[in-house]
Design a protein around this motif. Structure first.
Motif, PDB file in Angstrom:
ATOM      1  N   VAL A   1     -28.404 -12.823  33.585  1.00 51.00           N
ATOM      2  CA  VAL A   1     -28.282 -14.095  34.494  1.00 51.00           C
ATOM      3  C   VAL A   1     -28.789 -15.417  33.613  1.00 51.00           C
ATOM      4  CG1 VAL A   1     -28.777 -15.293  36.478  1.00 51.00           C
ATOM      5  CG2 VAL A   1     -28.191 -12.943  36.505  1.00 51.00           C
TER       6      VAL A   1
ATOM      7  N   LEU B   1     -26.511 -16.172  30.348  1.00 53.12           N
ATOM      8  CA  LEU B   1     -25.260 -16.634  30.594  1.00 53.12           C
ATOM      9  C   LEU B   1     -25.472 -18.066  30.888  1.00 53.12           C
ATOM     10  CD1 LEU B   1     -23.472 -14.003  32.702  1.00 53.12           C
ATOM     11  CD2 LEU B   1     -22.730 -14.464  30.317  1.00 53.12           C
ATOM     12  N   VAL B   2     -26.320 -18.400  31.712  1.00 49.64           N
ATOM     13  CA  VAL B   2     -26.580 -20.056  31.915  1.00 49.64           C
ATOM     14  C   VAL B   2     -27.088 -20.795  30.795  1.00 49.64           C
ATOM     15  CG1 VAL B   2     -28.129 -21.454  33.246  1.00 49.64           C
ATOM     16  CG2 VAL B   2     -27.359 -19.637  34.127  1.00 49.64           C
TER      17      VAL B   2
ATOM     18  N   ILE C   1     -25.349  -8.599  28.629  1.00 50.97           N
ATOM     19  CA  ILE C   1     -24.398  -7.999  29.573  1.00 50.97           C
ATOM     20  C   ILE C   1     -24.320  -6.442  29.160  1.00 50.97           C
ATOM     21  CG2 ILE C   1     -21.990  -7.849  30.447  1.00 50.97           C
ATOM     22  CD1 ILE C   1     -22.285 -10.793  30.337  1.00 50.97           C
TER      23      ILE C   1
ATOM     24  N   ALA D   1     -31.278  -7.540  34.141  1.00 48.04           N
ATOM     25  CA  ALA D   1     -30.384  -8.184  34.860  1.00 48.04           C
ATOM     26  C   ALA D   1     -30.657  -9.655  35.037  1.00 48.04           C
ATOM     27  CB  ALA D   1     -30.554  -7.749  36.469  1.00 48.04           C
ATOM     28  N   ALA D   2     -31.999  -9.918  34.995  1.00 52.09           N
ATOM     29  CA  ALA D   2     -32.839 -11.374  34.833  1.00 52.09           C
ATOM     30  C   ALA D   2     -32.082 -11.814  33.581  1.00 52.09           C
ATOM     31  CB  ALA D   2     -33.976 -11.476  35.093  1.00 52.09           C
TER      32      ALA D   2
END
Length: 170
Positions: free
Chosen positions: A129, A132-133, A33, A125-126
């Motif tokens: 995401v 975080l998952v 992030i 960005a990818a």
């Protein structure tokens, strides 16, 4: 690996997993992030993820030894089944940590050179995401595995009322 100083190795090794997986997940999420944090962590991020990845099969291997040396019941089998599912999460943490580290290095190198600016926004960005998952999935899985292990180890192993074993003879 079976015993360490007379104790089942799994009981000791599992603590590495319980600490390292959430720590790696947190470092990965922060680095994904916040690119500057990934730059500051540098190679420590993928190295931490590699140590975490290595600790998982050590703990599960020792757990398989322990499973063969305790009475089998549904709780033990459930714990072993859940434990077998952690390695893909740890692998995901490692792969994403390496990707976040690489993207941070690439961005820092482009900024230092003053030349053509490398736009790592789509990659970051990818990675954010996915990070975080995977971080959330790994932490939830460790919690579920630990909870099932505690239930397997402690079911019927304690009294709900105090036994007075602490020397208090009131």
């Amino acid at each position: 690996m079976g015993l360490v100083n007379g104790l089942p190795a799994h009981v000791l090794l599992v603590h590495f997993v319980v600490v390292l997986v959430p720590l790696t997940a947190l470092a990965l999420a922060v680095g994904a992030i916040w690119p500057r944090a990934a730059q500051r962590m540098g190679v420590v991020l993928p190295l931490l993820a590699l140590v975490t990845l290595a600790s998982v099969p050590l703990a599960t291997g020792a757990g398989e030894w322990l499973e063969e040396h305790v009475d089998s019941n549904a709780l033990v089998r459930r714990h072993a089944e859940l434990g077998d599912g952690l390695l893909p999460w740890a692998l995901g943490l490692f792969v994403l940590a390496a990707l976040v580290w690489w993207a941070a290095r690439r961005t820092a190198a482009a900024q230092d050179s003053g030349g053509t600016r490398w736009s790592g926004v789509p990659v970051r960005a990818a990675a954010a995401v996915l990070s975080l998952v995977v971080a959330a999935g790994a932490v939830v899985d460790v919690y579920r595995i630990g909870d099932s292990g505690a239930k397997a180890a402690w079911h019927d192993g304690f009294s709900k009322t105090a036994t007075g074993a602490d020397g208090d003879d009131r």
